[in-house]
Write a protein that holds these residues in place. Structure first.
Motif, mmCIF file in Angstrom:
data_model
loop_
_atom_site.group_PDB
_atom_site.id
_atom_site.type_symbol
_atom_site.label_atom_id
_atom_site.label_comp_id
_atom_site.label_asym_id
_atom_site.label_seq_id
_atom_site.Cartn_x
_atom_site.Cartn_y
_atom_site.Cartn_z
ATOM 1 N N ALA A 21 1.571 2.465 -13.898
ATOM 2 C CA ALA A 21 0.697 2.138 -12.767
ATOM 3 C C ALA A 21 -0.409 1.188 -13.203
ATOM 4 O O ALA A 21 -0.755 0.249 -12.477
ATOM 5 C CB ALA A 21 0.103 3.408 -12.171
ATOM 6 N N THR A 57 0.830 -1.199 0.000
ATOM 7 C CA THR A 57 0.000 0.000 0.000
ATOM 8 C C THR A 57 0.868 1.254 0.000
ATOM 9 O O THR A 57 0.559 2.221 -0.680
ATOM 10 C CB THR A 57 -0.944 0.019 1.218
ATOM 11 O OG1 THR A 57 -1.724 -1.172 1.190
ATOM 12 C CG2 THR A 57 -1.858 1.203 1.168
ATOM 13 N N ARG A 63 3.125 6.131 -5.515
ATOM 14 C CA ARG A 63 2.850 6.287 -6.948
ATOM 15 C C ARG A 63 1.702 7.265 -7.170
ATOM 16 O O ARG A 63 1.765 8.118 -8.044
ATOM 17 C CB ARG A 63 2.493 4.938 -7.571
ATOM 18 C CG ARG A 63 3.666 4.038 -7.766
ATOM 19 C CD ARG A 63 3.243 2.723 -8.347
ATOM 20 N NE ARG A 63 4.404 1.897 -8.556
ATOM 21 C CZ ARG A 63 4.529 1.031 -9.538
ATOM 22 N NH1 ARG A 63 3.553 0.862 -10.390
ATOM 23 N NH2 ARG A 63 5.618 0.320 -9.666
ATOM 24 N N ARG A 93 3.749 1.671 -1.301
ATOM 25 C CA ARG A 93 4.285 1.856 -2.654
ATOM 26 C C ARG A 93 3.221 2.457 -3.569
ATOM 27 O O ARG A 93 3.496 3.369 -4.344
ATOM 28 C CB ARG A 93 4.769 0.520 -3.204
ATOM 29 C CG ARG A 93 5.425 0.618 -4.543
ATOM 30 C CD ARG A 93 5.990 -0.713 -4.959
ATOM 31 N NE ARG A 93 6.560 -0.608 -6.278
ATOM 32 C CZ ARG A 93 6.969 -1.634 -6.972
ATOM 33 N NH1 ARG A 93 6.897 -2.843 -6.469
ATOM 34 N NH2 ARG A 93 7.457 -1.475 -8.176
ATOM 35 N N ASN A 94 2.002 1.950 -3.451
ATOM 36 C CA ASN A 94 0.906 2.485 -4.260
ATOM 37 C C ASN A 94 0.606 3.934 -3.881
ATOM 38 O O ASN A 94 0.340 4.760 -4.741
ATOM 39 C CB ASN A 94 -0.355 1.639 -4.099
ATOM 40 C CG ASN A 94 -0.213 0.276 -4.748
ATOM 41 O OD1 ASN A 94 0.616 0.077 -5.620
ATOM 42 N ND2 ASN A 94 -1.011 -0.665 -4.306
ATOM 43 N N ASP A 95 0.657 4.229 -2.578
ATOM 44 C CA ASP A 95 0.429 5.598 -2.119
ATOM 45 C C ASP A 95 1.474 6.541 -2.708
ATOM 46 O O ASP A 95 1.142 7.660 -3.118
ATOM 47 C CB ASP A 95 0.466 5.683 -0.588
ATOM 48 C CG ASP A 95 -0.736 5.025 0.063
ATOM 49 O OD1 ASP A 95 -1.755 4.810 -0.627
ATOM 50 O OD2 ASP A 95 -0.649 4.725 1.265
ATOM 51 N N LEU A 117 -0.992 -2.558 -11.659
ATOM 52 C CA LEU A 117 -2.262 -2.963 -11.061
ATOM 53 C C LEU A 117 -2.860 -4.167 -11.778
ATOM 54 O O LEU A 117 -3.429 -5.053 -11.140
ATOM 55 C CB LEU A 117 -3.250 -1.801 -11.053
ATOM 56 C CG LEU A 117 -2.927 -0.676 -10.082
ATOM 57 C CD1 LEU A 117 -3.875 0.479 -10.276
ATOM 58 C CD2 LEU A 117 -2.972 -1.172 -8.649
#
Length: 71
Positions: A58, A2, A8, A4-6, A62
Motif C-alpha cells: 500500500a 477510491t 485495501r 480500490r483504496n477503500d 501511494l
C-alpha cells in the motif's frame, strides 16, 4: 481509484482485527496456562507478517500515485 483504496484499507483493518483477536487468545492461554500458546503465537506472527507485506504494498502504491500526481 477510491474504491480500490477503500478495499485495501478494509483488508488491512481486517488483518489488524485478526491480530488483536490472536493477542486476546494468547492472553487467555497465558492465564489458563494452556499448551496452545505456541500455536497461537505462530498464528499471530504469520498474521503480522501478512499485515507488514500488505502495508508495504500500500505504501509503494501511494508513493507511485503521489509521484505521478506531482508531475
Amino acid at each position: 481509484m477510491t474504491s480500490r483504496n477503500d478495499k485495501r484499507i478494509r483488508r488491512i483493518e481486517q488483518k489488524c482485527d485478526r491480530i488483536i483477536s490472536e493477542l486476546a487468545s494468547l492472553r487467555r492461554c497465558i492465564y489458563s496456562r494452556s499448551s496452545d500458546i505456541d500455536v497461537t503465537i505462530e498464528r499471530m506472527h504469520n498474521n503480522a507478517r501478512e499485515l507488514r507485506k500488505e502495508s508495504e504494498c500500500a505504501t509503494r502504491f501511494l508513493n507511485k500515485l503521489l509521484h505521478s500526481m506531482s508531475k
